[in-house]
Design a protein around this motif. Structure first.
Motif, PDB file in Angstrom:
ATOM      1  N   GLY A  85       0.809  -1.205   0.000  1.00 34.61           N
ATOM      2  CA  GLY A  85       0.000   0.000   0.000  1.00 34.61           C
ATOM      3  C   GLY A  85       0.846   1.260   0.000  1.00 34.61           C
ATOM      4  O   GLY A  85       0.538   2.232  -0.707  1.00 34.61           O
ATOM      5  N   TYR A  86       1.937   1.261   0.768  1.00 29.15           N
ATOM      6  CA  TYR A  86       2.822   2.428   0.804  1.00 29.15           C
ATOM      7  C   TYR A  86       3.505   2.630  -0.556  1.00 29.15           C
ATOM      8  O   TYR A  86       3.602   3.757  -1.054  1.00 29.15           O
ATOM      9  CB  TYR A  86       3.890   2.254   1.887  1.00 29.15           C
ATOM     10  N   VAL A  87       3.990   1.546  -1.134  1.00 31.19           N
ATOM     11  CA  VAL A  87       4.640   1.649  -2.450  1.00 31.19           C
ATOM     12  C   VAL A  87       3.648   2.175  -3.485  1.00 31.19           C
ATOM     13  O   VAL A  87       3.994   3.022  -4.321  1.00 31.19           O
ATOM     14  CB  VAL A  87       5.203   0.285  -2.893  1.00 31.19           C
ATOM     15  N   ALA A  88       2.416   1.684  -3.440  1.00 34.35           N
ATOM     16  CA  ALA A  88       1.392   2.147  -4.365  1.00 34.35           C
ATOM     17  C   ALA A  88       1.145   3.644  -4.201  1.00 34.35           C
ATOM     18  O   ALA A  88       0.984   4.379  -5.184  1.00 34.35           O
ATOM     19  CB  ALA A  88       0.098   1.371  -4.138  1.00 34.35           C
ATOM     20  N   THR A  89       1.123   4.106  -2.961  1.00 35.81           N
ATOM     21  CA  THR A  89       0.920   5.530  -2.691  1.00 35.81           C
ATOM     22  C   THR A  89       2.055   6.362  -3.268  1.00 35.81           C
ATOM     23  O   THR A  89       1.833   7.400  -3.909  1.00 35.81           O
ATOM     24  CB  THR A  89       0.805   5.778  -1.180  1.00 35.81           C
ATOM     25  N   PHE A  90       3.294   5.921  -3.065  1.00 37.69           N
ATOM     26  CA  PHE A  90       4.443   6.643  -3.614  1.00 37.69           C
ATOM     27  C   PHE A  90       4.422   6.649  -5.139  1.00 37.69           C
ATOM     28  O   PHE A  90       4.832   7.638  -5.760  1.00 37.69           O
ATOM     29  CB  PHE A  90       5.742   6.032  -3.096  1.00 37.69           C
ATOM     30  N   ALA A  91       3.963   5.541  -5.739  1.00 39.70           N
ATOM     31  CA  ALA A  91       3.868   5.495  -7.200  1.00 39.70           C
ATOM     32  C   ALA A  91       2.887   6.551  -7.708  1.00 39.70           C
ATOM     33  O   ALA A  91       3.150   7.253  -8.690  1.00 39.70           O
ATOM     34  CB  ALA A  91       3.434   4.108  -7.659  1.00 39.70           C
ATOM     35  N   HIS A  92       1.761   6.681  -7.025  1.00 40.59           N
ATOM     36  CA  HIS A  92       0.779   7.687  -7.407  1.00 40.59           C
ATOM     37  C   HIS A  92       1.349   9.096  -7.244  1.00 40.59           C
ATOM     38  O   HIS A  92       1.188   9.955  -8.124  1.00 40.59           O
ATOM     39  CB  HIS A  92      -0.485   7.534  -6.565  1.00 40.59           C
ATOM     40  N   ILE A  93       2.036   9.339  -6.124  1.00 38.97           N
ATOM     41  CA  ILE A  93       2.627  10.658  -5.870  1.00 38.97           C
ATOM     42  C   ILE A  93       3.678  10.982  -6.930  1.00 38.97           C
ATOM     43  O   ILE A  93       3.805  12.130  -7.370  1.00 38.97           O
ATOM     44  CB  ILE A  93       3.230  10.708  -4.461  1.00 38.97           C
ATOM     45  N   PHE A  94       4.443   9.982  -7.340  1.00 37.96           N
ATOM     46  CA  PHE A  94       5.485  10.197  -8.345  1.00 37.96           C
ATOM     47  C   PHE A  94       4.890  10.718  -9.649  1.00 37.96           C
ATOM     48  O   PHE A  94       5.469  11.610 -10.294  1.00 37.96           O
ATOM     49  CB  PHE A  94       6.249   8.895  -8.588  1.00 37.96           C
ATOM     50  N   PHE A  95       3.757  10.169 -10.058  1.00 41.10           N
ATOM     51  CA  PHE A  95       3.156  10.567 -11.326  1.00 41.10           C
ATOM     52  C   PHE A  95       2.279  11.814 -11.203  1.00 41.10           C
ATOM     53  O   PHE A  95       2.025  12.491 -12.193  1.00 41.10           O
ATOM     54  CB  PHE A  95       2.343   9.411 -11.911  1.00 41.10           C
ATOM     55  N   TYR A  96       1.813  12.116  -9.986  1.00 37.35           N
ATOM     56  CA  TYR A  96       0.960  13.296  -9.794  1.00 37.35           C
ATOM     57  C   TYR A  96       1.458  14.123  -8.611  1.00 37.35           C
ATOM     58  O   TYR A  96       0.748  14.303  -7.622  1.00 37.35           O
ATOM     59  CB  TYR A  96      -0.492  12.865  -9.570  1.00 37.35           C
ATOM     60  N   PRO A  97       2.670  14.637  -8.690  1.00 36.89           N
ATOM     61  CA  PRO A  97       3.262  15.348  -7.542  1.00 36.89           C
ATOM     62  C   PRO A  97       2.577  16.668  -7.208  1.00 36.89           C
ATOM     63  O   PRO A  97       2.742  17.170  -6.091  1.00 36.89           O
ATOM     64  CB  PRO A  97       4.708  15.581  -7.991  1.00 36.89           C
ATOM     65  N   THR A  98       1.830  17.242  -8.141  1.00 38.06           N
ATOM     66  CA  THR A  98       1.171  18.522  -7.881  1.00 38.06           C
ATOM     67  C   THR A  98      -0.321  18.374  -7.612  1.00 38.06           C
ATOM     68  O   THR A  98      -1.025  19.377  -7.470  1.00 38.06           O
ATOM     69  CB  THR A  98       1.367  19.471  -9.076  1.00 38.06           C
ATOM     70  N   SER A  99      -0.792  17.142  -7.508  1.00 32.51           N
ATOM     71  CA  SER A  99      -2.224  16.906  -7.334  1.00 32.51           C
ATOM     72  C   SER A  99      -2.686  17.289  -5.929  1.00 32.51           C
ATOM     73  O   SER A  99      -2.055  16.947  -4.933  1.00 32.51           O
ATOM     74  CB  SER A  99      -2.552  15.436  -7.590  1.00 32.51           C
ATOM     75  N   ASN A 100      -3.803  17.988  -5.869  1.00 28.52           N
ATOM     76  CA  ASN A 100      -4.434  18.316  -4.589  1.00 28.52           C
ATOM     77  C   ASN A 100      -5.668  17.456  -4.330  1.00 28.52           C
ATOM     78  O   ASN A 100      -6.462  17.755  -3.437  1.00 28.52           O
ATOM     79  CB  ASN A 100      -4.821  19.797  -4.561  1.00 28.52           C
ATOM     80  N   THR A 101      -5.809  16.390  -5.125  1.00 33.27           N
ATOM     81  CA  THR A 101      -6.926  15.468  -4.957  1.00 33.27           C
ATOM     82  C   THR A 101      -6.543  14.380  -3.962  1.00 33.27           C
ATOM     83  O   THR A 101      -5.515  13.725  -4.130  1.00 33.27           O
ATOM     84  CB  THR A 101      -7.305  14.812  -6.297  1.00 33.27           C
ATOM     85  N   PRO A 102      -7.324  14.156  -2.916  1.00 32.17           N
ATOM     86  CA  PRO A 102      -6.989  13.107  -1.934  1.00 32.17           C
ATOM     87  C   PRO A 102      -6.951  11.722  -2.584  1.00 32.17           C
ATOM     88  O   PRO A 102      -7.744  11.421  -3.481  1.00 32.17           O
ATOM     89  CB  PRO A 102      -8.125  13.199  -0.917  1.00 32.17           C
ATOM     90  N   LEU A 103      -6.017  10.923  -2.138  1.00 34.36           N
ATOM     91  CA  LEU A 103      -5.906   9.539  -2.596  1.00 34.36           C
ATOM     92  C   LEU A 103      -6.590   8.644  -1.570  1.00 34.36           C
ATOM     93  O   LEU A 103      -6.201   8.634  -0.403  1.00 34.36           O
ATOM     94  CB  LEU A 103      -4.438   9.144  -2.740  1.00 34.36           C
TER      95      LEU A 103
END
Length: 222
Positions: A109-127
């Motif tokens: 789950g943590y790795v998945a979260t970091f993967a999402h952050i990597f591709f959307y570093p400026t996103s203000n949408t909650p994951l």
């Protein structure tokens, strides 16, 4: 394709898997009780990529990364996630043992979260959602039980069939769809409505890490 069950019997009671399902459903019930204040609660407690990039991985952000795995965006989201966890999680827990399975689930789950952050570093949408962690379970299942059969409900226009599909085919198609959708989503803001790259990151993490967590070698009865 909707999975219904697999043909791998579990030799141990999947207590952690059932507790994870119960926890996800309980948190979703809590979300429903919040009514109109739900959005504000999610923004306050879930992971927001831009915040993580801005402040770094603080204790608060780590707590958010853990909590966000139990939030869901609606009935379809939570029920589909729990269906996949119920079908695939018990066998992975059976091979890892209870405690190691829990650790594996959280790490995926943590790795998945970091993967999402990597591709959307400026996103203000909650994951939100357990999808990334569950994707890790799917990746582990693919490595451990590639020849398992997944009884699958398939809709082809007006034709409805239930057929057994090899796990390597079912999960392979699932992963390719996530990868293609994630790639296509990079071109627009609509991408952020579904965390495809969290699914991809979790799945790959599950495939790579599974052998480090497996403790039981069993003769598999298909």
């Amino acid at each position: 394709m909707i999975p219904l069950r697999d043909d791998i019997p579990s030799s141990t009671f999947p207590v952690v898997n059932y507790l994870l399902i119960a926890a996800n459903l309980a948190v979703f019930g809590f979300e429903l009780s919040l009514g109109r204040s739900l959005d504000q609660y999610i923004y306050t407690h879930a992971v927001i990529p831009a915040q993580v990039v801005s402040v770094g991985l603080t204790a608060d952000q780590f707590i958010r990364m853990t909590v966000t795995m139990f939030f869901h965006g609606g009935w379809l989201h939570v029920l589909s996630n729990m269906l996949y966890l119920w079908i695939f999680g018990d066998n992975v827990e059976d091979r890892m043992g209870h405690f190691k399975y829990l650790v594996f689930y959280l790490i995926a789950g943590y790795v998945a979260t970091f993967a999402h952050i990597f591709f959307y570093p400026t996103s203000n949408t909650p994951l939100v959602g357990a999808s990334g962690a569950i994707a890790g379970v799917l990746g582990a299942y693919l490595i451990l039980f590639p020849r398992a059969r997944i009884l699958t409900l398939i809709f082809i226009f007006i034709i409805i069939q239930v057929i057994p599909i090899p796990a390597i085919v079912f999960l392979g198609i699932w992963f390719v769809l996530q990868l293609l959708s994630g790639t296509a989503s990079l071109s627009g803001q609509a991408a952020q409505s579904v965390a495809f790259w969290a699914h991809v990151g979790g799945f790959v993490a599950g495939m790579l890490l599974v052998k480090l967590f497996v403790t039981r070698k069993v003769n598999i009865r298909y």
